[in-house]
Design a protein around this motif. Structure first.
Motif, PDB file in Angstrom:
ATOM      1  N   ARG A   1       0.854  -1.184  -0.037  1.00  0.00           N
ATOM      2  CA  ARG A   1      -0.058   0.070   0.170  1.00  0.00           C
ATOM      3  C   ARG A   1       0.997   1.325   0.031  1.00  0.00           C
ATOM      4  NH1 ARG A   1      -3.700  -3.487   2.829  1.00  0.00           N
ATOM      5  NH2 ARG A   1      -2.666  -3.267   4.594  1.00  0.00           N
ATOM      6  N   ALA A   2       2.064   1.123   0.904  1.00  0.00           N
ATOM      7  CA  ALA A   2       2.786   2.420   0.870  1.00  0.00           C
ATOM      8  C   ALA A   2       3.430   2.525  -0.568  1.00  0.00           C
ATOM      9  CB  ALA A   2       3.857   2.072   1.924  1.00  0.00           C
ATOM     10  N   ALA A   3       3.940   1.445  -1.241  1.00  0.00           N
ATOM     11  CA  ALA A   3       4.508   1.571  -2.398  1.00  0.00           C
ATOM     12  C   ALA A   3       3.673   2.113  -3.324  1.00  0.00           C
ATOM     13  CB  ALA A   3       4.987   0.107  -2.902  1.00  0.00           C
ATOM     14  N   LEU A   4       2.344   1.860  -3.511  1.00  0.00           N
ATOM     15  CA  LEU A   4       1.473   2.267  -4.273  1.00  0.00           C
ATOM     16  C   LEU A   4       1.115   3.713  -4.093  1.00  0.00           C
ATOM     17  CD1 LEU A   4      -0.839   1.797  -6.833  1.00  0.00           C
ATOM     18  CD2 LEU A   4      -2.428   1.279  -5.056  1.00  0.00           C
ATOM     19  N   GLN A   5       1.074   4.257  -2.904  1.00  0.00           N
ATOM     20  CA  GLN A   5       0.644   5.618  -2.506  1.00  0.00           C
ATOM     21  C   GLN A   5       2.013   6.392  -3.023  1.00  0.00           C
ATOM     22  OE1 GLN A   5      -1.993   5.817  -2.712  1.00  0.00           O
ATOM     23  NE2 GLN A   5      -3.216   5.752  -0.814  1.00  0.00           N
ATOM     24  N   GLU A   6       3.083   5.859  -2.920  1.00  0.00           N
ATOM     25  CA  GLU A   6       4.290   6.623  -3.208  1.00  0.00           C
ATOM     26  C   GLU A   6       4.478   6.779  -4.600  1.00  0.00           C
ATOM     27  OE1 GLU A   6       7.956   5.342  -1.627  1.00  0.00           O
ATOM     28  OE2 GLU A   6       9.211   6.597  -2.747  1.00  0.00           O
ATOM     29  N   ALA A   7       4.206   5.600  -5.411  1.00  0.00           N
ATOM     30  CA  ALA A   7       4.087   5.857  -6.664  1.00  0.00           C
ATOM     31  C   ALA A   7       3.068   6.644  -7.242  1.00  0.00           C
ATOM     32  CB  ALA A   7       4.086   4.330  -7.400  1.00  0.00           C
ATOM     33  N   ARG A   8       1.969   6.930  -6.758  1.00  0.00           N
ATOM     34  CA  ARG A   8       1.072   7.792  -7.239  1.00  0.00           C
ATOM     35  C   ARG A   8       1.392   9.387  -7.058  1.00  0.00           C
ATOM     36  NH1 ARG A   8      -3.982   7.209  -4.329  1.00  0.00           N
ATOM     37  NH2 ARG A   8      -4.830   8.235  -5.891  1.00  0.00           N
TER      38      ARG A   8
ATOM     39  N   LEU B   1     -12.219   3.189 -13.898  1.00  0.00           N
ATOM     40  CA  LEU B   1     -11.479   4.214 -13.093  1.00  0.00           C
ATOM     41  C   LEU B   1     -12.386   4.802 -11.585  1.00  0.00           C
ATOM     42  CD1 LEU B   1      -9.454   6.124 -15.809  1.00  0.00           C
ATOM     43  CD2 LEU B   1      -8.792   4.323 -14.133  1.00  0.00           C
ATOM     44  N   ALA B   2     -13.245   4.803 -11.664  1.00  0.00           N
ATOM     45  CA  ALA B   2     -14.219   4.969 -10.637  1.00  0.00           C
ATOM     46  C   ALA B   2     -14.108   4.164  -9.427  1.00  0.00           C
ATOM     47  CB  ALA B   2     -15.858   4.932 -10.734  1.00  0.00           C
ATOM     48  N   ARG B   3     -14.059   2.873  -9.626  1.00  0.00           N
ATOM     49  CA  ARG B   3     -13.631   1.719  -8.720  1.00  0.00           C
ATOM     50  C   ARG B   3     -12.214   1.703  -8.365  1.00  0.00           C
ATOM     51  NH1 ARG B   3     -15.376  -4.576  -9.103  1.00  0.00           N
ATOM     52  NH2 ARG B   3     -14.375  -5.334  -7.125  1.00  0.00           N
ATOM     53  N   GLU B   4     -11.313   1.980  -9.287  1.00  0.00           N
ATOM     54  CA  GLU B   4     -10.012   2.261  -8.907  1.00  0.00           C
ATOM     55  C   GLU B   4      -9.579   3.267  -8.043  1.00  0.00           C
ATOM     56  OE1 GLU B   4      -7.666   0.089  -9.230  1.00  0.00           O
ATOM     57  OE2 GLU B   4      -8.567  -1.222 -10.883  1.00  0.00           O
ATOM     58  N   LEU B   5     -10.291   4.554  -8.255  1.00  0.00           N
ATOM     59  CA  LEU B   5     -10.214   5.643  -7.509  1.00  0.00           C
ATOM     60  C   LEU B   5     -10.379   5.348  -5.909  1.00  0.00           C
ATOM     61  CD1 LEU B   5      -9.385   8.816  -7.222  1.00  0.00           C
ATOM     62  CD2 LEU B   5     -12.106   8.909  -7.518  1.00  0.00           C
ATOM     63  N   LYS B   6     -11.513   4.595  -5.807  1.00  0.00           N
ATOM     64  CA  LYS B   6     -12.074   4.222  -4.574  1.00  0.00           C
ATOM     65  C   LYS B   6     -10.723   3.451  -4.002  1.00  0.00           C
ATOM     66  CE  LYS B   6     -16.686   3.785  -4.415  1.00  0.00           C
ATOM     67  NZ  LYS B   6     -18.013   3.032  -4.383  1.00  0.00           N
ATOM     68  N   SER B   7     -10.413   2.393  -4.576  1.00  0.00           N
ATOM     69  CA  SER B   7      -9.483   1.531  -4.113  1.00  0.00           C
ATOM     70  C   SER B   7      -8.030   2.216  -3.738  1.00  0.00           C
ATOM     71  CB  SER B   7      -9.180   0.249  -5.054  1.00  0.00           C
ATOM     72  OG  SER B   7     -10.463  -0.598  -4.916  1.00  0.00           O
ATOM     73  N   GLN B   8      -7.749   2.966  -4.911  1.00  0.00           N
ATOM     74  CA  GLN B   8      -6.326   3.502  -4.819  1.00  0.00           C
ATOM     75  C   GLN B   8      -6.069   4.534  -3.800  1.00  0.00           C
ATOM     76  OE1 GLN B   8      -4.129   3.661  -8.860  1.00  0.00           O
ATOM     77  NE2 GLN B   8      -5.162   1.751  -9.431  1.00  0.00           N
ATOM     78  N   GLN B   9      -7.093   5.190  -3.524  1.00  0.00           N
ATOM     79  CA  GLN B   9      -7.199   6.272  -2.529  1.00  0.00           C
ATOM     80  C   GLN B   9      -6.695   5.571  -1.165  1.00  0.00           C
ATOM     81  OE1 GLN B   9     -10.761   8.379  -3.247  1.00  0.00           O
ATOM     82  NE2 GLN B   9      -9.476  10.118  -3.921  1.00  0.00           N
ATOM     83  N   LYS B  10      -6.932   4.183  -1.144  1.00  0.00           N
ATOM     84  CA  LYS B  10      -6.748   3.550   0.143  1.00  0.00           C
ATOM     85  C   LYS B  10      -5.454   2.750   0.150  1.00  0.00           C
ATOM     86  CE  LYS B  10     -10.660   1.560   0.256  1.00  0.00           C
ATOM     87  NZ  LYS B  10     -12.162   0.944   0.125  1.00  0.00           N
ATOM     88  N   GLY B  11      -4.769   2.823  -1.151  1.00  0.00           N
ATOM     89  CA  GLY B  11      -3.497   2.091  -1.391  1.00  0.00           C
ATOM     90  C   GLY B  11      -3.829   0.783  -1.936  1.00  0.00           C
TER      91      GLY B  11
ATOM     92  N   GLU C   1      -5.159  13.473 -10.128  1.00  0.00           N
ATOM     93  CA  GLU C   1      -5.294  12.328  -9.223  1.00  0.00           C
ATOM     94  C   GLU C   1      -4.782  11.329  -9.905  1.00  0.00           C
ATOM     95  OE1 GLU C   1      -7.170  12.251  -6.115  1.00  0.00           O
ATOM     96  OE2 GLU C   1      -6.275   9.981  -5.954  1.00  0.00           O
ATOM     97  N   VAL C   2      -3.523  10.568  -9.734  1.00  0.00           N
ATOM     98  CA  VAL C   2      -3.007   9.914 -10.614  1.00  0.00           C
ATOM     99  C   VAL C   2      -3.589   7.970 -10.294  1.00  0.00           C
ATOM    100  CG1 VAL C   2      -0.777   8.532 -11.251  1.00  0.00           C
ATOM    101  CG2 VAL C   2      -1.120  11.187 -10.837  1.00  0.00           C
ATOM    102  N   LEU C   3      -4.008   7.294 -11.043  1.00  0.00           N
ATOM    103  CA  LEU C   3      -4.227   5.992 -11.200  1.00  0.00           C
ATOM    104  C   LEU C   3      -3.527   5.075 -11.814  1.00  0.00           C
ATOM    105  CD1 LEU C   3      -8.278   6.573 -11.361  1.00  0.00           C
ATOM    106  CD2 LEU C   3      -6.714   6.253  -9.140  1.00  0.00           C
ATOM    107  N   ILE C   4      -3.008   3.915 -11.476  1.00  0.00           N
ATOM    108  CA  ILE C   4      -1.935   2.933 -12.078  1.00  0.00           C
ATOM    109  C   ILE C   4      -2.976   1.869 -12.770  1.00  0.00           C
ATOM    110  CG2 ILE C   4      -0.049   1.592 -11.792  1.00  0.00           C
ATOM    111  CD1 ILE C   4       0.850   3.832  -9.811  1.00  0.00           C
ATOM    112  N   THR C   5      -2.670   1.484 -13.762  1.00  0.00           N
ATOM    113  CA  THR C   5      -3.259   0.323 -14.273  1.00  0.00           C
ATOM    114  C   THR C   5      -2.209  -0.868 -14.557  1.00  0.00           C
ATOM    115  OG1 THR C   5      -2.876   0.924 -16.744  1.00  0.00           O
ATOM    116  CG2 THR C   5      -5.139   1.704 -15.475  1.00  0.00           C
ATOM    117  N   ALA C   6      -2.878  -2.008 -14.575  1.00  0.00           N
ATOM    118  CA  ALA C   6      -1.884  -3.260 -15.034  1.00  0.00           C
ATOM    119  C   ALA C   6      -2.375  -3.333 -16.504  1.00  0.00           C
ATOM    120  CB  ALA C   6      -2.227  -4.414 -14.075  1.00  0.00           C
ATOM    121  N   SER C   7      -1.530  -2.508 -17.185  1.00  0.00           N
ATOM    122  CA  SER C   7      -1.900  -2.737 -18.812  1.00  0.00           C
ATOM    123  C   SER C   7      -0.705  -1.883 -19.417  1.00  0.00           C
ATOM    124  CB  SER C   7      -3.286  -2.186 -19.091  1.00  0.00           C
ATOM    125  OG  SER C   7      -3.264  -0.781 -19.114  1.00  0.00           O
TER     126      SER C   7
END
Lengths: 383, 383
Positions: free
Chosen positions: A36-43, A222-232, A55-61
């Motif tokens: 979670r810390a790595a994802l937040q730092e990357a964003r 991305l709506a779902r990703e936003l909700k998730s990625q804001q929590k890492g 607001e930056v989101l990261i995809t596996a693609s």
């Protein structure tokens, strides 16, 4: 061969060996505080490279997948989109829009030319979105995104501006907040110098307001990703190893003020262009992108021949694309390179052109490349 | 701590350090003979792990993305799908189908139970496709896919059977050709023991015939991927580093006949279950999957407590999911592990349960785990 291999394509690019080595680290699970810390730092780091405010989101693609995520998450089915294109990548977003059920109008310029802000402004009234490529990797052109976005915004204040920044991100001047861009897309194997496998989408507050109104989507929601990625977290399994590596590879980029990074990248590419011109090549792009030098060889030499001659010396260039496959070659220092590598590439070009029977004064390309940096400070020098 | 970390989650899993190290190799370009050869070899190896007869395509996404690729590439918008589910992952494909505009009917069984072939057979007449999860990672159940597919096929000969084999691929008996399956989906961070980032879709001849009739799609267009990947190319930038690494990580799997691989994986998981039972746990799955041991701790101990106690010893287990978050724990030897690792995990379980105040005769779980292998040949022994 004794020469070391050099990956000079405009992506994938060379990775810092220290970053690459981190990819061999023991696998971590993505549902852990460490991940979670790595994802937040990357964003956060990706956001800093854009100057903040998005607001930056990261995809596996790949980046193409990330662009699709922006499109289907922001735009209602059937919406009218304007695709401004002057090359293979710009064209892709229009094709994508058509494939996904949108109505797409085109504003075009010939390959190598720049898109006209006024023509774009005339096309966008009534459209839901503008699709535009900032740095057109196929032609080496950096479109004047600032002017185009300003003209388009004036003509349609509600427009969503979706930007393919695949090869401009962390390479060319790019100010999404100041330029009022809504979705800025890139991928890992370009300016941030990682292996391929991650996509990035940076969203403006206006874009965030549109997340409820997109089309049918699941993996790229991305709506779902936003909700998730804001929590890492991420909605589905992330490419966590690359996310960890990103936090190493961006150290070098974030050590500089963005303006210095952009200026040095522009000089490095200008040095490649100067070296090519010294050998009789023509610069293909009306307005060159710092991400890639697209060069048309002198009469009697094909782009393919140059690529093959460079290959014989250990260096991997790219050919042209589509109709320009044989008529140009493309070289890039977008990845883990510095200004001194421009000299190495100039030397490689001299030896390649010499092998092709071209005549010139030895050292002319190297000198031209080196001259570009005259009077400039060494960037990020340790004191 | 002195203990070395152990990743016992049902994915992502531990990678062979030799494979991991290959991820640090210099970046190659994906439009090269070397990359084309790596892609073709990877597709061939994945096909061999399925026993042959299918066309394997590789996506730059997680397994969820690969499942979406199968769905949107094979099924027309509005088609009726039957989702057979008895757990979180099975449920996902129904939700995906609904999000993407299909009509979805459900055949359900309670978590931990098996899906009834007859119930599935009664639901599929008139449906375009069956969506089904082979190994349900949330419950540890291996559904009887052979029986279900046979019953469903008899009830609807034209049915497309789309299988989530995310955690059964290269782990459990899986015979797509003999069982007449149409799309078999997995991802890199499971049985083939790589980092996350690749999805796999294996298509039957029947599925290939349907590639023209799918829904709106772009990034996940398998018709386009098929055309490209048959030439060793991909439509968009592939995660080439993982593809190269796959050709190392699968060496170990392909060195065995599939039957031996499946039998050993089943014994390794049975050893985990036996160790858990020896400590008073209940096996949650009616029909256990070799990919994961889902265990319900004895009265008075929560799954979370077991996970925490294992974590204190350096090992990462998974909790239960959704309603079962606290009532079970899940451990797996799906990745780069062998039978002797089952003994290590049994020892870890003894020490974890002891730390939680449970009383038992020391060595009971280790003995139970070891007993599972009694009388069996060491697999793949060097001679």
């Amino acid at each position: 061969m004794f020469n070391r291999p050099r990956l000079l394509a405009p992506g994938p690019v060379e990775t810092d060996p220290r970053t690459a080595l981190a990819l061999a680290a023991p696998q971590i699970h993505h549902r852990t505080p460490e991940a979670r810390a790595a994802l937040q730092e990357a964003r956060s780091r990706l956001g800093q490279l854009l100057g903040g405010g998005l607001e930056v989101l990261i995809t596996a693609s790949s980046g193409t997948g990330a662009f699709e995520a922006a499109m289907v998450s922001l735009l209602s089915p059937g919406a009218r989109l304007v695709c401004a294109e002057a090359g293979k990548f710009g064209e892709r977003w229009g094709k994508m829009g058509e494939a996904l059920g949108y109505t797409v109008d085109y504003v075009r310029a010939p390959w190598g030319e720049v898109l006209d802000p006024q023509a774009v402004a005339e096309a966008v009234p009534g459209a839901a979105a503008l699709l535009i490529t900032h740095s057109e990797t196929a032609t080496g052109v950096l479109h004047d995104l600032e002017a185009i976005a300003r003209a388009a915004r004036a003509a349609n204040p509600d427009l969503l501006i979706l930007v393919d920044a695949v090869t401009s991100f962390a390479v060319a001047e790019l100010r999404p907040q100041a330029w009022d861009l809504d979705a800025v897309v890139s991928g890992s194997q370009k300016g941030v110098a990682l292996p391929p496998g991650l996509g990035f989408v940076a969203l403006s507050p206006r874009a965030l307001d549109h997340l409820a109104s997109g089309g049918p989507r699941y993996y790229f929601d991305l709506a779902r990703e936003l909700k998730s990625q804001q929590k890492g977290e991420t909605a589905y399994t992330p490419a966590i190893n690359l996310i960890q590596a990103l936090n190493l590879s961006t150290d070098r980029l974030l050590a500089l003020p963005l303006e210095e990074l952009w200026a040095e990248k522009a000089r490095m590419n200008a040095a490649l262009l100067a070296a090519g011109e010294a050998l009789g090549c023509r610069v293909f792009a009306r307005r060159p992108s710092p991400a890639v030098a697209a060069l048309v060889p002198p009469e009697g030499v094909s782009g393919k021949q140059v690529s093959e001659a460079l290959k014989a010396l250990g260096a991997r260039a790219a050919a042209g694309q589509d109709a320009y496959k044989d008529s140009m070659f493309r070289i890039s220092l977008m990845g883990y390179f510095d200004r001194y590598d421009a000299l190495a590439v100039a030397g490689l070009l001299e030896d390649a052109f010499s092998a092709l029977g071209q005549r010139f004064e030895r050292g002319v390309a190297v000198a031209a490349a080196w001259q570009v940096f005259a009077g400039t400070q060494v960037v990020g020098r340790r004191t």
